[in-house]
Design a protein around this motif. Structure first.
Motif, short mmCIF file in Angstrom:
data_model
loop_
_atom_site.label_atom_id
_atom_site.label_comp_id
_atom_site.label_asym_id
_atom_site.label_seq_id
_atom_site.Cartn_x
_atom_site.Cartn_y
_atom_site.Cartn_z
N TYR A 169 0.62 -1.09 -0.10
CA TYR A 169 -0.23 0.40 -0.38
C TYR A 169 0.92 1.36 -0.09
CZ TYR A 169 -3.97 -3.35 1.23
OH TYR A 169 -4.11 -4.37 1.55
N PRO A 170 1.86 1.29 -1.28
CA PRO A 170 3.07 2.50 -1.42
C PRO A 170 1.57 4.18 -1.26
CG PRO A 170 1.95 1.77 -3.26
CD PRO A 170 1.59 0.97 -2.41
N LYS A 171 2.54 4.88 -0.54
CA LYS A 171 2.56 6.30 -0.66
C LYS A 171 2.47 6.95 -2.04
CE LYS A 171 2.26 7.10 4.43
NZ LYS A 171 2.97 7.59 5.80
N VAL A 172 1.54 7.60 -2.56
CA VAL A 172 2.44 8.37 -3.90
C VAL A 172 1.63 9.10 -4.12
CG1 VAL A 172 2.12 7.42 -6.77
CG2 VAL A 172 1.74 5.68 -4.65
N PRO A 173 2.40 10.46 -4.59
CA PRO A 173 1.57 11.58 -4.30
C PRO A 173 0.59 11.58 -5.91
CG PRO A 173 4.20 11.79 -4.45
CD PRO A 173 4.31 10.90 -4.78
N VAL A 174 -0.50 12.78 -5.41
CA VAL A 174 -1.54 12.56 -6.39
C VAL A 174 -1.13 13.00 -7.37
CG1 VAL A 174 -1.84 15.16 -5.97
CG2 VAL A 174 -3.72 13.38 -6.31
N ASP A 175 -0.08 14.12 -7.87
CA ASP A 175 1.02 14.61 -9.01
C ASP A 175 1.18 13.17 -9.93
OD1 ASP A 175 0.63 17.00 -8.37
OD2 ASP A 175 2.39 17.79 -8.25
N GLU A 176 1.56 11.96 -9.18
CA GLU A 176 2.27 10.75 -9.68
C GLU A 176 1.50 9.79 -10.10
OE1 GLU A 176 4.35 7.52 -8.62
OE2 GLU A 176 5.78 8.98 -8.29
N LEU A 177 -0.14 10.08 -9.75
CA LEU A 177 -1.32 9.37 -9.40
C LEU A 177 -1.78 9.79 -10.95
CD1 LEU A 177 -2.58 8.61 -6.55
CD2 LEU A 177 -0.52 7.10 -8.26
N ARG A 178 -1.88 11.05 -10.78
CA ARG A 178 -1.92 11.44 -12.74
C ARG A 178 -1.08 11.31 -13.26
NH1 ARG A 178 -4.72 16.16 -8.60
NH2 ARG A 178 -2.35 17.18 -8.89
N ALA A 179 0.20 12.07 -13.64
CA ALA A 179 0.84 11.69 -14.86
C ALA A 179 0.60 9.95 -15.16
CB ALA A 179 2.17 12.04 -14.05
N ALA A 180 0.31 9.06 -14.11
CA ALA A 180 0.65 7.68 -14.56
C ALA A 180 -0.58 7.70 -16.20
CB ALA A 180 -0.06 6.80 -13.50
N ARG A 181 -1.91 8.51 -16.17
CA ARG A 181 -2.59 8.48 -17.41
C ARG A 181 -3.11 7.15 -16.98
NH1 ARG A 181 -4.12 12.91 -18.25
NH2 ARG A 181 -5.78 12.45 -19.14
N PRO A 182 -4.03 6.90 -15.91
CA PRO A 182 -4.81 5.42 -15.95
C PRO A 182 -5.98 5.44 -16.96
CG PRO A 182 -5.06 6.78 -14.37
CD PRO A 182 -4.04 7.10 -14.75
N ASP A 183 -6.18 4.37 -17.46
CA ASP A 183 -7.60 4.16 -17.89
C ASP A 183 -8.76 4.98 -16.71
OD1 ASP A 183 -6.89 3.52 -21.06
OD2 ASP A 183 -6.97 1.38 -19.73
N VAL A 184 -8.70 4.31 -16.40
CA VAL A 184 -9.91 4.80 -14.91
C VAL A 184 -9.00 4.82 -13.81
CG1 VAL A 184 -9.55 2.05 -14.34
CG2 VAL A 184 -12.06 3.96 -13.72
N VAL A 185 -9.63 5.54 -12.86
CA VAL A 185 -9.21 5.71 -11.10
C VAL A 185 -10.65 5.37 -10.32
CG1 VAL A 185 -8.53 7.31 -9.52
CG2 VAL A 185 -8.43 7.92 -11.84
#
Length: 239
Positions: A169-185
């Motif tokens: 359950y890693p801590k990941v900055p939200v900017d990094e999550l957005r930059a990953a460009r997933p198909d869905v959150v």
């Protein structure tokens, strides 16, 4: 048989399958509705003295949700503790069978057969998609490696992008999550309660699926409906 459950999923399973066996459960055990048993605190901080006062024949727990020192204290007091490990859907079925048998279920319940059948042929889209799956914010945390919820999503055609992370359950900055460009959150309503007004605004331009955390993370009677309910939420987000 007198049973205390320290896991919400197992509480629902035992209460539905072996009526009258359950004498205690955590404050977070919300199902089945109207459950009337002694509350023994949280999953991470159970009142072991209260558990012992109930004179249970068995305490059911989980290696991820409950802390080893609490379980060791119960064992040291002479209580039998059954600890489950659930990282995949097939493991969930096996462990549920083991727990219910230990709790005195005379036969395997129909809902468990229905759950196994539902996951034998779950609804899968023509094209697999990628996802990030936050489970907390402030700080942001997501599903990482080797999780039950990750296996659930994978069986529904959704590959979450942190499945190979070193942490579960890693801590990941939200900017990094957005930059990953997933198909869905994928935003469940537990352990953090993401809602339409709390979560999607952090991911502008990305489809967000608000899902029932009970169907994503619980491995009890909700398993039977989980493929259908989750698949519908994922389809709606990707339209």
């Amino acid at each position: 048989m007198r049973v205390v459950s320290l896991v919400p999923s197992l509480t629902e399973a035992v209460a539905r399958t072996v009526p009258g066996a359950l004498v205690g459960a955590t404050d977070w055990c919300t199902h089945p509705a109207g459950l009337d048993v002694v509350r023994v605190g949280g999953t991470k901080n159970p009142r072991t003295d209260r558990v012992l006062s109930l004179a249970p024949d068995l305490v059911v727990a989980n290696e991820e949700e409950n802390r080893a020192p609490d379980l060791d204290a119960l064992r040291a007091a002479g209580v039998e503790v059954l600890v489950t490990e659930v990282r995949t859907v097939p493991q969930a079925v096996t462990e549920l069978d083991r727990v219910l048998t230990a709790c005195g279920a005379p036969t395997r319940p129909r809902w468990l057969d229905e759950a196994q059948a539902a996951w034998a042929d779950p609804p899968v889209p023509e094209r697999r998609s990628t996802a990030v799956v936050p489970i907390w914010r402030r700080p942001w945390m997501v599903l990482g490696r080797d999780t039950f919820a990750g296996d659930v999503l994978a069986r529904l055609g959704v590959d979450h992008l942190y499945a190979a992370h070193a942490e579960r359950y890693p801590k990941v900055p939200v900017d990094e999550l957005r930059a990953a460009r997933p198909d869905v959150v994928v935003l469940p309503d537990e352990p953090y309660r993401f809602t339409a007004d709390d979560g999607p605004e952090a991911f502008p331009g990305l489809p967000c699926a608000l899902v029932d955390g009970r169907h994503l993370t619980w491995y009890g009677p909700s398993l039977a409906a989980a493929p259908r309910v989750l698949a519908a939420a994922l389809r709606a987000a990707r339209r």
